[in-house]
Enzyme design. Structure first.
Site, PDB file in Angstrom:
ATOM      1  NE  ARG A 123      37.406  32.602  31.810  1.00  0.00           N
ATOM      2  CZ  ARG A 123      37.508  33.826  32.298  1.00  0.00           C
ATOM      3  NH1 ARG A 123      36.423  34.442  32.759  1.00  0.00           N
ATOM      4  NH2 ARG A 123      38.666  34.444  32.329  1.00  0.00           N
ATOM      5  CB  SER A 135      47.605  38.354  32.948  1.00  0.00           C
ATOM      6  OG  SER A 135      46.443  37.724  32.460  1.00  0.00           O
ATOM      7  CG  ASP A 174      43.969  40.025  26.407  1.00  0.00           C
ATOM      8  OD1 ASP A 174      45.017  40.560  26.020  1.00  0.00           O
ATOM      9  OD2 ASP A 174      43.943  39.078  27.211  1.00  0.00           O
ATOM     10  CG  ASP A 188      40.234  31.305  30.790  1.00  0.00           C
ATOM     11  OD1 ASP A 188      39.826  30.346  31.472  1.00  0.00           O
ATOM     12  OD2 ASP A 188      40.475  32.424  31.277  1.00  0.00           O
TER      13      ASP A 188
END
Length: 406
Positions: A98, A179, A18, A127
């Protein structure tokens, strides 16, 4: 902020699929803007190799690699372990990382006088919420760019095609394109064959698992581990004092070798859909189990039960991106109070995917062998008669009233 006014963007950069294609995409779609890549090191190890060269080769002006491992463990992971928080069995590996990454992103964006912060999270996932809520907590007026909510790319296959067309080097191909998210706490796998809930994960296939082995491939002899805790915080491993981060790394190695911490789960995402993932959390699984064992002798019943209730709320806050919220802070204050006497030693046996209790000791233990024994003790068993009569009085009265009116 209008698109035409965005000249400098700070990008959350991992070097994965990504974020690798986002750099040329930003330059194509945002005025050939300057892209400053920021990688938060939360223990993804070999994924950091060659990252600066790759970021600059694809168009970034510079790359920050920020060591956030201590902050990640001490400020987020350990408080969550102390809370006993898990989301539908998931030990929150991605969600825990995160807040610290997004906080640092915001700090660098402000330092660099950036016009916007960009992330590579999809519009389907959790996310995007976690990153953006944390950014709002530290840079509330900063513009946020989320390419997955803008571009025409619809799949990871199309991402790979875009990367190939723009000569972006990748470490994956269409056949191994899971992923993944990796840090020192866990590794997640999503996509490909896992999207069919009828498919068994390929635990025994070489290269699928990275932190662990399948329990079928674990040793036939058990491994014993002794952990020391002080006020709920892990402070020693097999009798040697270590930092919490060092202990987790040691547990990852031993847990992985013994097939500990594999989880195959269909979870309920924040955005409303169900999602299937496979998680590897070897050290975290051992740590949670050991901490719970120690609490079982150190916490009184009322506190333990209320803490279990609030652990669900705590986990929801972490999962839903609300780490930087007044409620999470208040719950952490409650948890810290409960941990004041959670000090002691726990011994566990690791064997083919299982964490088996092998002993627990604490100077603050509320367990009394003298009282609980089946042998002779000073406990007066006749006291139970009066207790039961009073405890059962409402039941007795209700039955008498029902009998009179039947």
């Amino acid at each position: 902020m209008e698109k035409k006014n965005i000249k400098k963007v700070v990008l959350a950069y991992s070097g994965g699929l990504d974020t690798s294609i986002i750099i040329p995409w930003l330059k194509e779609n945002y005025n050939n803007c300057e892209v400053i890549a920021v990688c938060g090191n939360v223990g993804q190890a070999d994924e950091l190799e060659g990252l600066e060269e790759k970021a600059k080769a694809t168009g970034a002006s510079k790359l920050y690699i920020e060591d956030l491992t201590d902050e990640f463990v001490n400020d987020v992971v350990i408080p969550t372990v102390k809370a006993g928080a898990q989301y539908e069995e998931y030990l929150l590996g991605t969600a825990l990382a995160r807040p610290v990454i997004a906080k640092r992103l915001a700090e660098i964006a402000l330092k660099e006088n950036a016009d916007a912060i960009c992330h590579g999270c999809t519009g389907k996932g959790n996310d995007q919420v976690r990153f953006e809520l944390a950014i709002k907590a530290f840079a509330p007026h900063m513009a946020i760019i989320a390419p997955w909510r803008e571009w025409e790319i619809k799949s990871r296959d199309e991402e790979i095609a875009y990367a190939e067309a723009h000569h972006v080097p990748l470490r994956i191909n269409r056949e191994t394109n899971y992923s993944k998210d990796k840090n020192l706490w866990h590794l997640s796998h999503e996509g490909l064959d896992l999207e069919d809930t009828g498919n068994e994960p390929l635990y025994e296939k070489k290269g699928f698992l990275e932190m662990s082995v399948s329990p079928l491939q674990a040793p036939d002899a058990p491994t014993y581990v002794t952990l020391g805790f002080t006020k709920g915080i892990p402070t020693s491993f097999n009798g040697k004092e270590m930092s919490a981060k060092e202990i987790i790394l040691q547990l990852n190695q031993l847990g992985g070798e013994n097939g500990i911490g594999l989880l195959d789960i269909v979870e309920n995402r924040l955005v409303g859909m169900k999602s299937r993932g496979v998680y590897e959390t070897p050290g975290g699984t051992i740590l949670y189990k050991a901490h719970t064992l120690l609490e079982s002798i150190c916490l009184d019943k009322l506190t333990a039960h209320k803490k279990q209730e609030l652990a669900i709320t705590f986990a929801d806050l972490v999962y839903n991106g609300q780490w930087f919220s007044p409620l999470r802070e208040a719950l952490s204050a409650f948890v810290d109070k409960t941990q004041e006497k959670v000090t002691g030693t726990v011994k566990v046996k690791l064997y083919k995917g299982n964490v088996i209790p092998a002993g627990v000791w604490s100077p603050y233990s509320l367990y009394s062998e003298e009282i609980a024994t089946f042998g002779e003790s000073d406990y007066n068993q006749k006291d139970a008669e009066g207790f039961i009569n009073l405890w059962g009085l409402p039941t007795k009265v209700q039955a008498m009233v029902d009998a009179q009116n039947s």
